[in-house]
Design a protein around this motif. Sequence first.
Motif, PDB file in Angstrom:
ATOM      1  N   ASP A 121       0.844  -1.190   0.000  1.00  0.00           N
ATOM      2  CA  ASP A 121       0.000   0.000   0.000  1.00  0.00           C
ATOM      3  C   ASP A 121       0.881   1.242   0.000  1.00  0.00           C
ATOM      4  O   ASP A 121       1.854   1.323   0.760  1.00  0.00           O
ATOM      5  CB  ASP A 121      -0.907  -0.008   1.237  1.00  0.00           C
ATOM      6  CG  ASP A 121      -1.867   1.164   1.260  1.00  0.00           C
ATOM      7  OD1 ASP A 121      -2.193   1.696   0.174  1.00  0.00           O
ATOM      8  OD2 ASP A 121      -2.301   1.560   2.363  1.00  0.00           O
ATOM      9  N   ARG A 123       0.679   5.248   0.705  1.00  0.00           N
ATOM     10  CA  ARG A 123      -0.183   6.252   1.325  1.00  0.00           C
ATOM     11  C   ARG A 123       0.435   7.637   1.186  1.00  0.00           C
ATOM     12  O   ARG A 123       1.653   7.792   1.229  1.00  0.00           O
ATOM     13  CB  ARG A 123      -0.393   5.939   2.808  1.00  0.00           C
ATOM     14  CG  ARG A 123      -1.017   4.566   3.059  1.00  0.00           C
ATOM     15  CD  ARG A 123      -1.138   4.287   4.548  1.00  0.00           C
ATOM     16  NE  ARG A 123      -1.615   2.924   4.794  1.00  0.00           N
ATOM     17  CZ  ARG A 123      -1.763   2.386   5.996  1.00  0.00           C
ATOM     18  NH1 ARG A 123      -1.453   3.115   7.079  1.00  0.00           N
ATOM     19  NH2 ARG A 123      -2.192   1.143   6.140  1.00  0.00           N
ATOM     20  N   ARG A 130      -4.471  12.032   6.684  1.00  0.00           N
ATOM     21  CA  ARG A 130      -4.283  10.976   5.689  1.00  0.00           C
ATOM     22  C   ARG A 130      -5.054  11.362   4.425  1.00  0.00           C
ATOM     23  O   ARG A 130      -6.285  11.395   4.416  1.00  0.00           O
ATOM     24  CB  ARG A 130      -4.770   9.641   6.240  1.00  0.00           C
ATOM     25  CG  ARG A 130      -4.603   8.475   5.273  1.00  0.00           C
ATOM     26  CD  ARG A 130      -4.871   7.165   5.980  1.00  0.00           C
ATOM     27  NE  ARG A 130      -4.941   6.042   5.060  1.00  0.00           N
ATOM     28  CZ  ARG A 130      -5.073   4.768   5.438  1.00  0.00           C
ATOM     29  NH1 ARG A 130      -5.150   4.482   6.716  1.00  0.00           N
ATOM     30  NH2 ARG A 130      -5.123   3.809   4.551  1.00  0.00           N
ATOM     31  N   TRP A 132      -4.562  10.100   0.968  1.00  0.00           N
ATOM     32  CA  TRP A 132      -4.880   9.113  -0.067  1.00  0.00           C
ATOM     33  C   TRP A 132      -4.181   7.796   0.230  1.00  0.00           C
ATOM     34  O   TRP A 132      -3.113   7.756   0.845  1.00  0.00           O
ATOM     35  CB  TRP A 132      -4.438   9.652  -1.426  1.00  0.00           C
ATOM     36  CG  TRP A 132      -4.666   8.728  -2.586  1.00  0.00           C
ATOM     37  CD1 TRP A 132      -5.830   8.528  -3.271  1.00  0.00           C
ATOM     38  CD2 TRP A 132      -3.694   7.881  -3.212  1.00  0.00           C
ATOM     39  NE1 TRP A 132      -5.640   7.604  -4.281  1.00  0.00           N
ATOM     40  CE2 TRP A 132      -4.337   7.207  -4.275  1.00  0.00           C
ATOM     41  CE3 TRP A 132      -2.336   7.647  -2.982  1.00  0.00           C
ATOM     42  CZ2 TRP A 132      -3.672   6.297  -5.092  1.00  0.00           C
ATOM     43  CZ3 TRP A 132      -1.668   6.745  -3.794  1.00  0.00           C
ATOM     44  CH2 TRP A 132      -2.337   6.082  -4.833  1.00  0.00           C
ATOM     45  N   SER A 133      -4.790   6.696  -0.210  1.00  0.00           N
ATOM     46  CA  SER A 133      -4.198   5.366  -0.058  1.00  0.00           C
ATOM     47  C   SER A 133      -4.494   4.551  -1.307  1.00  0.00           C
ATOM     48  O   SER A 133      -5.638   4.516  -1.774  1.00  0.00           O
ATOM     49  CB  SER A 133      -4.754   4.659   1.175  1.00  0.00           C
ATOM     50  OG  SER A 133      -4.389   3.293   1.181  1.00  0.00           O
ATOM     51  N   ARG A 136      -7.056   1.849  -0.615  1.00  0.00           N
ATOM     52  CA  ARG A 136      -8.361   2.242  -0.072  1.00  0.00           C
ATOM     53  C   ARG A 136      -9.509   1.666  -0.894  1.00  0.00           C
ATOM     54  O   ARG A 136     -10.461   1.109  -0.355  1.00  0.00           O
ATOM     55  CB  ARG A 136      -8.447   3.776  -0.024  1.00  0.00           C
ATOM     56  CG  ARG A 136      -9.818   4.331   0.351  1.00  0.00           C
ATOM     57  CD  ARG A 136     -10.177   4.016   1.798  1.00  0.00           C
ATOM     58  NE  ARG A 136     -11.469   4.573   2.145  1.00  0.00           N
ATOM     59  CZ  ARG A 136     -12.639   4.004   1.863  1.00  0.00           C
ATOM     60  NH1 ARG A 136     -12.665   2.834   1.240  1.00  0.00           N
ATOM     61  NH2 ARG A 136     -13.769   4.581   2.207  1.00  0.00           N
ATOM     62  N   CYS A 137      -9.452   1.806  -2.198  1.00  0.00           N
ATOM     63  CA  CYS A 137     -10.537   1.323  -3.055  1.00  0.00           C
ATOM     64  C   CYS A 137     -10.044   0.295  -4.065  1.00  0.00           C
ATOM     65  O   CYS A 137     -10.642   0.118  -5.137  1.00  0.00           O
ATOM     66  CB  CYS A 137     -11.189   2.500  -3.783  1.00  0.00           C
ATOM     67  SG  CYS A 137     -12.010   3.689  -2.682  1.00  0.00           S
ATOM     68  N   SER A 164      -8.740  10.385  -1.018  1.00  0.00           N
ATOM     69  CA  SER A 164      -9.523   9.145  -1.041  1.00  0.00           C
ATOM     70  C   SER A 164     -10.927   9.439  -0.513  1.00  0.00           C
ATOM     71  O   SER A 164     -11.082   9.971   0.593  1.00  0.00           O
ATOM     72  CB  SER A 164      -8.860   8.071  -0.185  1.00  0.00           C
ATOM     73  OG  SER A 164      -7.668   7.631  -0.775  1.00  0.00           O
ATOM     74  N   ASP A 166     -14.767   8.786   1.031  1.00  0.00           N
ATOM     75  CA  ASP A 166     -15.365   7.847   1.988  1.00  0.00           C
ATOM     76  C   ASP A 166     -16.127   6.749   1.259  1.00  0.00           C
ATOM     77  O   ASP A 166     -16.151   5.602   1.696  1.00  0.00           O
ATOM     78  CB  ASP A 166     -16.293   8.599   2.944  1.00  0.00           C
ATOM     79  CG  ASP A 166     -15.536   9.572   3.843  1.00  0.00           C
ATOM     80  OD1 ASP A 166     -14.341   9.316   4.098  1.00  0.00           O
ATOM     81  OD2 ASP A 166     -16.123  10.586   4.251  1.00  0.00           O
ATOM     82  N   CYS A 168     -16.234   4.694  -2.177  1.00  0.00           N
ATOM     83  CA  CYS A 168     -15.373   4.401  -3.325  1.00  0.00           C
ATOM     84  C   CYS A 168     -16.078   4.627  -4.658  1.00  0.00           C
ATOM     85  O   CYS A 168     -15.420   4.680  -5.700  1.00  0.00           O
ATOM     86  CB  CYS A 168     -14.855   2.962  -3.240  1.00  0.00           C
ATOM     87  SG  CYS A 168     -13.680   2.700  -1.891  1.00  0.00           S
TER      88      CYS A 168
END
Length: 199
Positions: A121, A123, A130, A132-133, A136-137, A164, A166, A168
């Motif tokens: 991952d 990030r 935080r 973006w990751s 995340r999606c 990112s 909440d 997706c």
Amino acid sequence: MGADTGRDDGAVDRYWRRRATVLAAVLGVLVALVYGCGDDEETTADGPTDAPTVPAVTPTVTVTKRVRASPTRRGGACAKEDLVLGLAMTRDVFVGAQRPRFIATIVNVGPGACTYDGDLDVRVTSGPDRIWSSGRCARGASGRLTLLRGVPHVVTVTWDRRRSPDDCRARGLPARPGTYIATARSGDLKPARRVFHLR
């Protein structure tokens, strides 16, 4: 007695760990050069010149290092201390619509091939926020990897400069110009970080 008598495995491990770090850095520079060449335009002027042409001379340097051979381990799970996580970027400053591209690498410095199934991952954070990751999606599992000794597994991730969301299914808000930190993470491995800027 042989010349290698008295050398412990710690010296060999340190050698491979340094080699993996240098390999990851060189790989990042090469990728940056490849992508960088497409971003800049180069102009040249044609015209006569009286300067003589001097052929380029490339020196050849040979370095020999003796390392005691270690037994080969195949098929087993990778040990945490045998894996080195790296992170490189195509540049440090991204202007306008330029999207940051991250090159994450996992290198096995153990005595032989091993298997690894940890998710990777990347990030992006700004202070405690935080932003973006990459995971995340993300859809689907990364799958189990077979890592040969000294051969990096490379993952390239591009960030669209948006937070990112909440949900997706929605599109995140654009990130503001400023200084950010990119962090590559995978399981319990030591994270790798890079600082970059959006303009």
